[in-house]
Every structure is written in structure tokens, then in C-alpha cells.
Enzyme design. Structure first.
Site, PDB file in Angstrom:
ATOM      1  N   LYS B  97       0.799  -1.055  -0.094  1.00 28.94           N
ATOM      2  CA  LYS B  97      -0.065  -0.003  -0.185  1.00 28.94           C
ATOM      3  C   LYS B  97       0.969   1.159  -0.043  1.00 28.94           C
ATOM      4  O   LYS B  97       1.806   1.454   0.952  1.00 28.94           O
ATOM      5  CB  LYS B  97      -0.882   0.035   1.244  1.00 28.94           C
ATOM      6  CG  LYS B  97      -1.699   1.082   1.389  1.00 28.94           C
ATOM      7  CD  LYS B  97      -2.537   1.234   2.501  1.00 28.94           C
ATOM      8  CE  LYS B  97      -3.089   2.686   2.698  1.00 28.94           C
ATOM      9  NZ  LYS B  97      -3.565   2.918   3.930  1.00 28.94           N
ATOM     10  N   GLY B 158      -7.425   9.520  10.159  1.00 31.23           N
ATOM     11  CA  GLY B 158      -7.516   9.276  11.634  1.00 31.23           C
ATOM     12  C   GLY B 158      -8.634  10.314  11.915  1.00 31.23           C
ATOM     13  O   GLY B 158      -8.923  10.632  13.253  1.00 31.23           O
ATOM     14  N   ALA B 184      -9.382   6.143   4.234  1.00 29.27           N
ATOM     15  CA  ALA B 184      -9.261   6.851   5.215  1.00 29.27           C
ATOM     16  C   ALA B 184     -10.570   7.713   5.696  1.00 29.27           C
ATOM     17  O   ALA B 184     -11.193   7.970   4.578  1.00 29.27           O
ATOM     18  CB  ALA B 184      -7.996   7.947   5.394  1.00 29.27           C
ATOM     19  N   THR B 207      -8.223   3.742  12.577  1.00 32.32           N
ATOM     20  CA  THR B 207      -8.549   4.227  13.616  1.00 32.32           C
ATOM     21  C   THR B 207      -9.954   3.908  14.326  1.00 32.32           C
ATOM     22  O   THR B 207     -10.150   3.933  15.498  1.00 32.32           O
ATOM     23  CB  THR B 207      -8.589   6.023  13.172  1.00 32.32           C
ATOM     24  OG1 THR B 207      -7.276   6.034  12.630  1.00 32.32           O
ATOM     25  CG2 THR B 207      -8.547   6.666  14.601  1.00 32.32           C
TER      26      THR B 207
END
Lengths: 367, 256
Positions: B97, B158, B184, B207
Site C-alpha cells: 500500500k 484518523g 481513510a 482508527t
């Protein structure tokens, strides 16, 4: 432009007046914001904000968990030479302090590194006193070459260097730079550093910028709290991190908020006593100002206090520390200052796990 | 008919990928992976310590999972390429990745450097999963560069803020012939379901799981949400109408 110009902008700023004017509504307004201005940060450093310490701590905790998770990066310093030509009135290693000086040979550096590496730590911070004669850049490079065999990330905390010298060290494998301005107040700085190359306030202030330009991956800055009025030094420390982050977006810029500790040959009394509450306020305020920046707390602080700081915004801690040259492999050596948290790396790790935090030994892979 | 996601010849029955940063202890990872039913697990090479077993995160990843190291910490293409090669040399396989981030305030990926990295690594035989800002032209360049999938962000890493880039991701899903994996920003199972309903091939969550009060239970919730979202996408939810359509005032005359 450099951070020197940023500091100058505040030379006539009325800090006392600002603190007097800051009321509870101001602090509440800042607490509700997502992105803080420098003056918002200053409001959180005000005596008025002390009333909101729990709210600040709670937000700091939330932001830190969000950005860093429940982890704590561990590292340890390695002192390779304590020869020093400066006269910092607050430091145990100053030239006029008659201690027996040491400098590690290549073989001794390897022995010390091997001893430290047994703890599992992968991040090392190389320290020397300020002596271009005893610990020249060439010597620092040789040390870095040895440390590469034991660690995956090498930081330096040495005297201020020229940009090309930082670039040489980056090439030699150094990836991070820690530089304490001690105090951002130029007048006080001159008084505290009566002689030696460190007397040059501006050259030191701009050292992290030179490091960033030279390709350091991470920069850590801050004042030594207690030398001057702590709220101002805290403010400029935070501003310094923000400035460097703007100049070098790719660099991980972090804050170190050390407090004065007793040291060998002590005759200096700090100008202000920074109590635990003050330090918590500083760290929490900084976290709200710079949510993604690292905060390093050293073993200058006690084990009990550090345990309480784990959840308040701190992201890096030193562990298993000796701040004497050869302190891990030799006996009968004098450290730079008194260490308050004497726990080993394993004890520190166990304590973090007990608090629901993961100790991170390795967070960079040298390329 | 099987609804597996096939990437580089590997058939994946789970469309929930897991990240391993930010956990309070590595030993939680096996239970979290099991509860999520995840088959692809990403780990930052910067955190892999091959010397100390207890701290070596790789030891906590179940052997039946595909380990997908990431290049976290790379600031440019050169660093990302070196990290990928180190990962391969360390025995982490050839799935990689790509994360190239040169902005530390928001951790937004650098699409240009990511494309360069993808081109180099795909040519070396890596199966490349580039993390990217959802931009159509960049995604097309990633396709040309040889990516195995594209991984647009829903919101900054996050942030747990959900699918803030939804419209741009929708365009990628419509236009890009590779699996689109939302990487994300997903903070809640409902947001994972939303991404899957839109037609995302998979989602990657870290997260939201690692910092939850109960990471094991929430990973199960994510697994269910991903499955529900996928089923809804396959079923094709009913069209949403903004007005009731009782009559046809303009075209009714045609049926006179």
C-alpha cells in the site's frame, strides 16, 4: 524570513495585559474551536484558563488518541561526550564546572549502543557537549555510523550546526534533530549564556530551520521551563513548532517541554517554578493548538507524574535513561542533571501496558 | 454466484481491510481480525521490528491473512520505493500500500509522487494499492501506472469524519475500471455501509476500530455493515424520488 522575525513581532507585545484581559468567555470560545490561532493558544496558556484545565485535558486526550492512538513511542539518549566550552549558568556540564570529562571512543560507543539495544529500543538520541574540538561534526558522523548498526532511527541533540553540516549528518544516517532554545527571551538568554558559542541567540534559534532544510525527518524544539517566565516561553515554543511545520510540511515537528532539574554543582535558582498544574496546562494547550504534533517528555519528570501525563497529549517518552557519558556500560559517572524517573525500558513498557497504552519501540526504518 | 473480490488472482471473500496502527496492544490484533473476518491486513513497515518477537507486529497477524505493508513515513517517491523494497526483502510479500505524505498537518497524500511510485513498483512486480486524494485524473494515471486498485480517502486519515469526499469517490467508482477501496476517514459502520452501497469494492478501517472502547465488537459491526452495504449495492436500492409521481401532467396526453 526566519523564526527570528516571528519572535521579533512580539517584542512589544503586552503579555501581562493580554493575560489580564483574557476572561472565561474567551477561553470557552477557544475550547469550542477546531483550529487555533497563536493568540487562541496564548489564551489557553493564561492564568484564567487554569479554571478549564479538565476540559482542556479532556480535549487533548481525545485529539491525541485520534491522531496517535493509544501508543507511546520510546527512545533513549546516548551521551557520547560531555566536553563543553559554554557557560550556561543552569547546566551541570558547563565549562567552569570542574567535573572530570569523558568522550567515548568508537569501541566505547559500540559497547554503550549494544547495551542500550538489549532493551529493544530502536530510536536513539545522540548527545554531546558543545565542543567543536572534542566532538566535531566528523566525530558525530563516526558515532552515527556505529549507531546505525544497532538502531533504526538516530536523532541528535548537539550544539548548533551550519546547514551543510546538518546535511552531512543526514547523509550519515541522522534523521532527527532536537534543539532547545532554553529561553526565547533574548535579553535573558544573553544573561544565562555569558560566554561560548552558544551565546549567539539567533544562530541557535534558526538551527532547526537549517536542519529542516538539510532534510531532517523530524525536528523537536522547546524552551527549558523555569529559566524565564514559563507562559511566554511556552507560547514561543508552540509558535516555533507551528512555524517549522509551515516551513517544512513534510517534517514531523514536535515539542519538548522540559522543566529545570537540580544538577551537580548547582548554584542557579530558576526564575519561576513551573508546577505540575502549569506543565499539564502547557501540554494540553499545545495539543489543542497543534493536534498532530508530537510531544516528548523526558525522565526529568517523576515516574508517577509521567504515568499521569500518558493520557494528556504526550506521544514520546525517554526510558531506561542514563545522562552520563558511558552511563550504560561504565561505572562511576556524573550525569548532566538528576533523573527523576529511573525505570528501565521493560518497567516503562509494563507500566504503559497497564495503562492501556502500547509502547512503540520502532517507528522508523532507516532507508 | 460468488461475490468475491478478486485482486491479482487472489479471491477475497471479505471486503473489509484492516489497519493495525494505534492499538493499545498488538495482542488485540488477532481477535480484531477474527471478529472482522478480514483477509487483508495492512501494517506500517516503519513499525515492523524483526528482532524482538514480542514487539514484532507481524507476529500478531493471522497466517491466513494477506499482509499488506504500507509505506507510511515516505515523503516522496524515492522513499516509498525504498520502503516497499525493504518490506519485500523482509518477507512481507509483494502486496504494497503506497502512502506518500509530505504534509504533516493533515496527512493528505501526494498524488503526483504516488503515481510515480506506483509506476516503478508495478513494473517490479508489486501488487500496488495507492492511497490517494480522490481525483479522477490522478486515478486514471494510477490505472495507467499499473495499480491493482485505487484507495481514495473519505476524509483525512484518523479523522473519523466519514465520507466527506463522497461525490468525488462516486465519480471514481463510475469511471475507474479498478476496484475502488475507500481508505481513510471512515469512523462508523454506517459510513462503511454507505461507501459499499455506493459501489466501493472494499473499505479499509483502522482508527475507528483501534481507538474504539471495544475494538473487537466494533470490528464485527464493521464487518456486518460492509456486508450489508455490499448486498444493498448488488440488490440495487429503489430510486429515491424527491416528489410524488401520481400523474403525468406533461406526457399524459401521449397515452390519450
Amino acid at each position: 524570513m526566519s523564526f527570528y522575525d516571528e519572535v521579533k513581532k512580539y517584542q512589544d507585545f503586552d503579555f501581562d495585559g493580554f493575560f489580564e484581559r483574557t476572561n472565561e468567555a474567551d477561553v470557552q470560545r477557544v475550547l469550542a474551536k477546531n483550529r487555533l490561532t497563536p493568540l487562541d493558544f496564548l489564551a489557553l496558556l493564561s492564568p484564567t484558563a487554569e479554571i478549564y484545565l479538565e476540559e482542556m485535558a479532556s480535549k487533548a486526550n481525545r485529539l491525541t488518541v485520534q491522531h496517535f492512538g493509544r501508543t507511546m513511542q520510546l527512545f533513549t539518549p546516548i551521551y557520547v561526550s560531555d566536553f563543553c566550552v559554554n557557560q550556561c549558568v543552569y547546566c551541570g556540564f558547563r565549562v567552569t564546572n570542574g567535573l572530570k570529562r569523558h568522550k567515548l571512543s568508537a569501541r566505547e560507543v559500540a559497547a554503550e549502543a549494544g547495551k542500550i539495544a538489549e532493551s529493544g529500543l530502536k530510536h536513539i538520541l545522540l548527545l554531546t557537549g558543545d565542543s567543536r574540538q572534542q566532538s566535531p561534526v566528523e566525530y558525530i558522523k563516526e558515532c552515527a555510523a556505529i549507531l546505525k548498526g544497532y538502531f533504526t532511527s538516530i536523532g541528535i541533540e548537539v550544539y548548533s550546526l551550519q546547514g551543510e553540516e546538518y546535511a552531512e549528518l543526514v547523509k550519515a544516517g541522522v534523521d532527527s534533530l532536537t534543539m532547545f532554545q532554553e529561553t526565547y527571551d533574548p535579553v535573558l538568554y544573553a544573561r544565562l549564556h555569558p560566554a561560548g558559542p552558544k551565546r549567539d541567540y539567533r544562530f541557535r534559534l534558526e538551527a532547526p530551520e537549517r536542519g529542516g532544510a538539510a532534510g531532517m525527518r523530524s525536528l523537536n524544539v522547546g524552551a527549558l521551563l523555569g529559566l524565564g517566565e514559563w507562559r511566554r516561553d511556552a507560547f514561543f515554543s508552540g509558535l516555533h513548532v507551528d512555524y517549522l511545520q509551515r516551513c517544512y510540511p513534510a517534517v514531523e515537528v514536535g515539542l519538548c517541554p522540559p522543566r529545570m532539574r537540580p544538577y551537580s554543582g548547582a548554584d542557579f535558582q530558576p526564575a519561576s517554578v513551573v508546577n505540575d498544574e502549569n506543565l499539564v496546562q502547557y501540554i494540553a494547550a499545545f495539543r489543542l493548538f497543534m493536534p498532530r504534533s508530537g510531544v516528548t517528555v523526558s525522565t526529568r519528570e517523576s515516574a508517577a507524574f509521567r504515568d499521569n501525563l500518558v493520557r494528556l497529549g504526550v506521544t514520546r517518552m525517554s526510558a531506561g535513561v542514563s545522562n552520563a557519558v558511558g552511563g550504560h556500560s561504565a561505572e562511576d559517572v556524573t550525569g548532566q542533571f538528576e533523573i527523576a524517573d529511573k525505570r528501565s525500558v521493560a518497567e516503562m513498557a509494563a507500566s504503559l501496558y497497564r495503562q492501556g497504552y502500547q509502547p512503540v519501540y520502532k517507528d522508523w526504518q532507516m532507508l | 454466484m460468488s461475490d468475491s473480490l478478486v485482486i491479482a488472482g487472489r479471491e477475497l471473500s471479505s471486503r473489509l481491510f484492516l489497519g493495525t496502527g494505534k492499538f493499545s496492544a498488538n495482542k488485540l490484533i488477532p481477535d480484531v481480525v477474527a471478529a472482522a473476518g478480514a483477509e487483508v491486513v495492512t501494517v506500517a513497515l516503519r513499525r515492523v521490528d524483526t528482532v524482538y518477537d514480542e514487539e514484532n507486529i507481524v507476529n500478531y497477524i493471522p497466517k491466513n491473512c494477506i499482509l499488506m505493508p504500507n509505506t507510511s513515513g515516505a515523503r516522496d517517491s524515492g522513499e516509498a520505493v525504498r520502503i516497499a523494497r525493504l518490506a519485500k526483502a523482509a518477507g512481507c510479500g509483494n502486496w504494497i500500500k503506497i502512502e506518500v505524505i509530505s504534509d504533516n498537518r493533515y496527512l493528505l497524500p501526494d498524488n503526483y509522487e504516488t503515481i510515480k511510485t506506483t509506476e516503478i513498483l508495478a513494473a517490479e512486480g508489486f501488487v500496488v494499492f495507492p492511497y490517494m486524494s480522490p481525483d479522477l485524473m490522478a486515478a486514471r494515471n494510477l490505472v495507467k501506472a499499473g495499480a491493482a486498485a485505487v484507495m481514495p480517502l473519505g476524509a483525512p486519515i484518523g479523522s473519523n469524519r466519514g465520507l466527506k469526499t463522497k461525490e468525488l469517490i462516486r465519480i471514481l467508482i463510475e469511471e475507474i475500471p479498478l476496484p475502488v477501496i475507500v481508505d481513510a476517514g471512515i469512523g462508523r459502520p454506517s459510513e462503511a455501509a454507505e461507501a459499499m452501497e455506493m459501489g466501493a469494492a472494499a473499505v479499509l478501517v483502522n482508527t475507528a476500530v483501534a481507538t474504539a472502547n471495544d475494538p473487537i465488537t466494533i470490528s464485527r459491526a464493521f464487518a456486518l455493515a460492509v456486508e450489508a452495504g455490499r448486498l444493498a449495492f448488488k440488490a440495487g436500492p429503489g430510486a429515491v424520488q424527491t416528489i410524488a409521481r401520481a400523474s403525468s401532467p406533461l406526457t399524459g396526453f401521449l397515452r390519450g
